[in-house]
Design an enzyme around this catalytic site. Structure first.
Site, PDB file in Angstrom:
ATOM      1  N   SER A 141      -7.718 -17.840 -31.611  1.00  0.00           N
ATOM      2  CA  SER A 141      -7.773 -18.204 -30.190  1.00  0.00           C
ATOM      3  C   SER A 141      -7.784 -19.716 -30.063  1.00  0.00           C
ATOM      4  O   SER A 141      -8.245 -20.416 -30.971  1.00  0.00           O
ATOM      5  CB  SER A 141      -9.052 -17.639 -29.564  1.00  0.00           C
ATOM      6  OG  SER A 141      -9.309 -18.274 -28.324  1.00  0.00           O
TER       7      SER A 141
ATOM      8  N   TYR B 102     -18.608 -16.513 -28.922  1.00  0.00           N
ATOM      9  CA  TYR B 102     -17.181 -16.214 -29.057  1.00  0.00           C
ATOM     10  C   TYR B 102     -16.441 -17.373 -29.731  1.00  0.00           C
ATOM     11  O   TYR B 102     -15.702 -17.189 -30.701  1.00  0.00           O
ATOM     12  CB  TYR B 102     -16.590 -15.942 -27.669  1.00  0.00           C
ATOM     13  CG  TYR B 102     -15.114 -15.617 -27.681  1.00  0.00           C
ATOM     14  CD1 TYR B 102     -14.676 -14.332 -27.975  1.00  0.00           C
ATOM     15  CD2 TYR B 102     -14.158 -16.600 -27.394  1.00  0.00           C
ATOM     16  CE1 TYR B 102     -13.312 -14.035 -27.991  1.00  0.00           C
ATOM     17  CE2 TYR B 102     -12.801 -16.311 -27.411  1.00  0.00           C
ATOM     18  CZ  TYR B 102     -12.380 -15.028 -27.705  1.00  0.00           C
ATOM     19  OH  TYR B 102     -11.040 -14.739 -27.715  1.00  0.00           O
TER      20      TYR B 102
END
Ligand SMILES: [Zn+2]
Length: 710
Positions: free
Chosen positions: A587, A600
């Protein structure tokens, strides 16, 4: 019209007459329509003929487009087709009188292949379907409807030491016999001659090959085929075990079903690597009871060495199989214990194949093909087959089961006789077969590769799976949600065929679940080449609200999940010894620090760095590890469906429909990022263009300056 058989006396005990007048009429009412119907029902039963084996024909009067006059036309299966699925397009059409006129040009068996291109000159009505090599057989037999089939029961007799006598005995002289001869023009002439001598025959057994028979109508031909095969089947069944025990008797017992599966899964990557030393192969495993009866038998080694008989079988299976020199009970956790032994066996197989080639070749022969075995037999466990794609590997397996049936039947009534080495070679290296191979379409970028993808139930993972399938890979789609993965499997199995896709419910937080998926990948396809970790989820909270459970869950799925998926996959890649690819879906947040993202974002950073560490460690084994960094891919994702999109839209004061454009605006390119964009990026790493790239990351985020690597 004189009847070929008395249909009232036909009494089938094994095969069924499934002719249905209504269905037959739905094909049409001329002879060609009924030929197609007959072909389709005959080809749907593997006892009657093997996949793409045999051919059927009829002769019908047509109007010649050149003269407007009536002419006799032969309608016959095209080259390479399968009668079970054949449509009108699969039929070649030829002027019958021109085919007969070719006899004047025939110079003898040494020049037989010169007749093949002449068949094209007999083409009726500019049909583009190439006629089967067996066309002369159908042309020179005068009957209207003809079936040439490869039924195991008849081939068993055709491959028996005294097949001719047995044929006479079974059919009371109503069926003729022609000694083994390669299919072609000359065999057509031999059949014509046999019928001239004995016009009342209802069929002819082709030595070492199969059956040819006929009828005055499509239906009579069908019933004649069924009755001949059924009678032969009955004759063999009555004799199994009476002359001597089946295959000499059982010398070992099969392992339990689960244990067979486990052992097959453990050994296949090693076998795949060895079979792939020239060309990468896809595997297939079966523990069909007919295979087990054969591999557990006393005569296994002797019969396996005799090779297969019917040329169709043999072309798919190679001249003979390899019997694995490993005890089925061996602990295969550590493959090094058996590796040397298996490697030596492969080496001697390759030497044997090379010497066979050298013994049999002449100056016209095409170059030697891949000398590795196609069929591998393992007593107590089953049979492995390896080929260029899954369908070919599966069909090779079906063909060897046909060959086993043939050996069983032949040994029950006589002695099984394979094709002579030179005859086998002449078929395998026949110029016409070589030409067929050369006509094969170019392989796709991921042909011969197997991929496993986590989180493939939707969004990015699903798009990657689709892209891989489009590019020719075999794919194991996995997800933790049964309904999602079930739906994806159904869709892909429909679009890309069942052979190339399999699914598995996988919870990447559980080690055993990952092991299950790899067992499935190896048993279905022989191993794995590309591993993609795409499973993930988003939890975005301020640090003080992030629970220990949030933290652990994110790390379990994304970080530890990536580690476990890679670790188990690498074991397989190492056993195969052919390198491989790992691509992790990370990501933008692995590089960009933002608020409310401690768990995250740090998990994504761990995934990215883990990828680099693996790249550093695995490079010497040609295992490349790369990462793709998507951002804001919301369409098709689980989080989008779960109400996340609605919440974000509300927070920004816009509608859900406006959300993609809103995200796009935050990018340099002002582009929305879609799951397919990520799939293209993953494909870029594995598709062969970036072979020298590892430890890399590729941003696919529409351009976000904070995430530019430096
Ligand atoms: Zn044939």
């Amino acid at each position: 019209m004189k009847k070929i058989i008395d249909q009232d006396t036909v009494n089938l005990t094994h095969l069924a007459n499934v002719w249905d007048e209504t269905k037959a009429k739905s094909y049409g009412d001329d002879d060609v329509a009924l030929l197609l119907y007959r072909s389709n029902i005959l080809g749907s039963d593997l006892r009657i003929t093997n996949y793409a084996g045999g051919n059927t024909s009829c002769k019908q009067k047509e109007i010649d487009p050149l003269t407007g006059e009536e002419v006799d036309v032969l309608w016959v299966k095209g080259s390479g087709g399968d009668i079970g699925t054949m449509t009108k397009k699969g039929l070649a059409t030829l002027y019958l009188d021109k085919l007969h006129a070719l006899k004047k040009l025939y110079k003898g068996i040494r020049f037989e292949d010169e007749m093949v291109p002449l068949l094209a000159h007999c083409n009726y009505n500019l049909n583009t379907t190439a006629p089967s090599i067996d066309t002369p057989l159908h042309a020179f037999i005068p009957h209207k409807h003809i079936d040439h089939l490869h039924p195991d029961a008849i081939i068993a007799i055709a491959a028996s030491g005294n097949g001719k006598e047995i044929t006479g005995e079974i059919f009371n002289g109503t069926v003729g016999w022609v000694d083994w001869q390669r299919p072609g023009f000359d065999l057509g002439l031999k059949l014509e001659e046999a019928l001239q001598k004995n016009p009342d025959l209802r069929g002819i057994v082709l030595g070492g090959h199969g059956l040819i028979n006929w009828g005055t109508t499509a239906y009579e031909c069908y019933v004649n085929s069924l009755d001949l095969i059924d009678t032969a089947t009955r004759y063999l069944e009555e004799r199994y075990g009476s002359r001597k025990p089946i295959f000499g008797g059982e010398v070992s017992k099969s392992l339990e079903k689960e244990k067979r599966y486990e052992q097959a899964a453990a050994i296949m990557p090693l076998l795949r690597g060895l079979c792939s030393d020239k060309n990468r192969m896809i595997g297939h495993f079966t523990d069909d009871e007919r295979v087990l009866e054969f591999v557990n038998s006393k005569d296994l080694a002797i019969l396996a060495a005799r090779g297969t008989s019917c040329p169709d079988h043999f072309l798919r299976t190679k001249i003979r199989p390899l019997v694995l020199p490993v005890s089925a009970g061996d602990d295969l956790k550590d493959l090094t214990a058996v590796k040397d032994r298996i490697e030596k066996e492969f080496e001697s197989y390759r030497e044997y194949y090379t010497s066979y080639y050298n013994r049999c070749k002449d100056d016209q022969s095409p170059p030697m093909r891949d000398p590795n075995p196609v069929i591998l037999l393992w007593p107590q466990v089953g049979m492995f087959t390896f080929a260029k794609d899954k369908q070919t590997a599966r069909v090779a397996s079906e063909f060897y089961i046909n060959a086993i049936n043939v050996m069983k039947g032949a040994e029950a009534v006589s002695e099984y006789v394979g094709l002579s080495e030179q005859e086998a070679f002449n078929i395998e290296y026949w110029a016409l077969e070589e030409a067929k191979l050369r006509r094969m379409p170019k392989e796709k970028a991921l042909s011969r590769k197997v991929a496993i993808i986590s989180g493939a139930g939707g969004g990015i993972g699903r798009s990657i799976a689709k892209k891989f399938l489009e590019e020719g890979a075999c794919v194991v789609v996995t997800d933790n949600q049964a309904d999602r993965i079930g739906e994806v499997y159904e869709e892909f199995a429909g679009t890309f065929k069942k052979d190339v896709v399999t699914s598995c419910i996988v919870d990447v937080t559980k080690e055993e679940s990952i092991l299950d998926a790899y067992r499935k990948a190896t048993v279905e396809f022989g191993g794995v080449d590309i591993i993609v970790h795409s499973a993930g989820l988003a939890i975005s909270k301020p640090i003080v609200e992030t629970t220990k459970e949030d933290w652990d869950f994110l790390y379990a799925v994304m970080v530890r999940g990536q580690f476990l998926l890679a670790r188990e996959g690498v074991k397989i890649l190492q056993a195969q010894g052919m390198g491989g690819d790992i691509v992790n879906i990370v990501s933008k947040n692995a590089l960009v620090s933002g608020p409310k993202n401690v768990a995250y974002g740090s998990a994504k950073a761990a995934q990215l760095h883990m990828s680099r560490l693996m790249a550093a460690e695995l490079g010497p084994q040609k295992i490349r590890v790369n990462s793709v960094n998507p951002d804001a891919v919301i369409r098709g994702s689980k989080i989008w469906d779960d109400g996340w999109a609605a919440a974000r839209a509300k927070a920004y004061g816009i509608t859900v429909d406006e959300l993609p454009a809103f995200y796009a605006k935050r990018t340099v390119l002002n582009e929305e990022v879609l799951p397919d964009d990520i799939a293209e990026a993953v494909f870029a790493f594995v598709g062969g263009q970036l072979k020298k790239s590892t430890g890399n990351l590729l941003n696919v985020d529409g351009g976000i300056t904070e995430s530019f690597p430096r």
